[in-house]
Enzyme design. Structure first.
Site, PDB file in Angstrom:
ATOM      1  N   PRO A 126       0.681  -1.333   0.276  1.00 12.47           N
ATOM      2  CA  PRO A 126       0.229   0.131  -0.539  1.00 12.47           C
ATOM      3  C   PRO A 126       0.861   1.223   0.047  1.00 12.47           C
ATOM      4  O   PRO A 126       2.088   1.601   0.436  1.00 12.47           O
ATOM      5  CB  PRO A 126      -0.425  -0.027   1.576  1.00 12.47           C
ATOM      6  CG  PRO A 126      -0.855  -1.665   1.723  1.00 12.47           C
ATOM      7  CD  PRO A 126       0.602  -2.333   0.744  1.00 12.47           C
ATOM      8  N   GLU A 127       0.662   2.257  -0.457  1.00 15.85           N
ATOM      9  CA  GLU A 127       1.250   3.860  -0.993  1.00 15.85           C
ATOM     10  C   GLU A 127       0.512   5.005   0.637  1.00 15.85           C
ATOM     11  O   GLU A 127      -0.665   4.047   0.747  1.00 15.85           O
ATOM     12  CB  GLU A 127       1.265   3.985  -2.033  1.00 15.85           C
ATOM     13  CG  GLU A 127       1.701   3.192  -2.819  1.00 15.85           C
ATOM     14  CD  GLU A 127       3.541   2.708  -2.720  1.00 15.85           C
ATOM     15  OE1 GLU A 127       4.077   3.869  -2.221  1.00 15.85           O
ATOM     16  OE2 GLU A 127       3.659   2.144  -2.969  1.00 15.85           O
TER      17      GLU A 127
END
Length: 271
Positions: free
Chosen positions: A2-3
């Site tokens: 995830p970013e």
């Protein structure tokens, strides 16, 4: 992945629900990227404060310190009153009076680390090299241009490094460079000031759009309610190799930069 949008979505779905909870138990599964750094029993009876974010890290403050959490490449957090028995990929449970916070991470690159404060090690060491937040007023085209002038690597790799700006991970860097009309292969120090202005604005716009859509879900990501993100349905280049560009209809190309796939339109994105 995830970013930043996925981590911020996680924070927003978690913070108001866990604030004020008192820790009643801790369960450790298989080892994560870094050790917890304290006796799990020492966390008992501590009260949870307001969860914050720095880059892709979440800070869960507890009385006398806090837990710095990172979701790695495949991690997600869930917060529920009734959690099932832990499965093979459930590696950390923080049981509280309001529910259980569980980290699930198939690849185990995530981490939960105790620190006495954000400005003390290990949190200080882990966060010290991070660049500006993309929504910080200081993140301007002028700032970005000056930072890129010091780099000879490809502009996309400069964005991914995280020490200029945080949050422009692989998906969002591809999309921002497309929006700004910049070829991902151009050396960072060859990006002109006007193009840096466009790129800074594109980074902010793309990340804001992704955040509004709950982030991107390709395989594993869910927020703490278990909801998937929807940004992937609006991607204009990422994951679209061979498909027509939404602007000029030229097939989207893919190349590898820094062991990551880069997607771009060779007509719309100029060197």
């Amino acid at each position: 992945m995830p970013e930043l949008p996925e981590v911020e979505t996680t924070r927003q779905s978690l913070a108001p629900r866990i604030a004020g909870a008192v820790v009643t138990g801790v369960r450790l599964g298989k080892p994560l990227r870094w050790p917890l750094g304290c006796d799990p029993g020492s966390l008992l009876d501590r009260t949870v404060g307001d969860t914050t974010r720095r880059g892709k890290y979440l800070w869960l403050p507890l009385t006398g310190g806090g837990l710095l959490m990172h979701l790695g490449m495949s991690g997600s957090l869930a917060f529920r009153e009734d959690v099932p028995e832990p499965a093979a990929h459930d590696h950390f449970d923080l049981r509280t009076t309001l529910g259980t916070l569980r980290l699930t991470d198939p690849r185990r690159f995530g981490a939960v680390v105790w620190s006495s404060a954000l400005d003390a090690d290990p949190a200080l060491k882990l966060l010290s090299g991070l660049g500006l937040e993309p929504f910080d007023p200081a993140f301007t085209g002028t700032y970005l241009h000056a930072a890129l002038q010091r780099r000879r690597i490809a502009v996309k790799l400069a964005l991914l490094a995280g020490d200029i700006v945080v949050g422009a991970g692989n998906i969002y860097a591809c999309e921002a460079l497309f929006a700004a009309g910049i070829d991902p292969r151009i050396p960072a120090n060859k990006v002109s000031r006007p193009r840096a202005e466009r790129l800074a604005e594109a980074v902010r716009t793309i990340l804001a759009r992704a955040l509004a859509l709950g982030g991107t879900t390709l395989r594993d990501f869910r927020d703490t309610h278990g909801m998937a993100g929807e940004f992937q349905n609006q991607a204009r280049v990422y994951g679209r190799e061979g498909e027509p560009c939404r602007i000029c209809a030229t097939p989207i190309r893919r190349l590898v930069q820094g062991a990551r796939s880069t997607f771009y339109c060779h007509v719309c994105q100029r060197r």
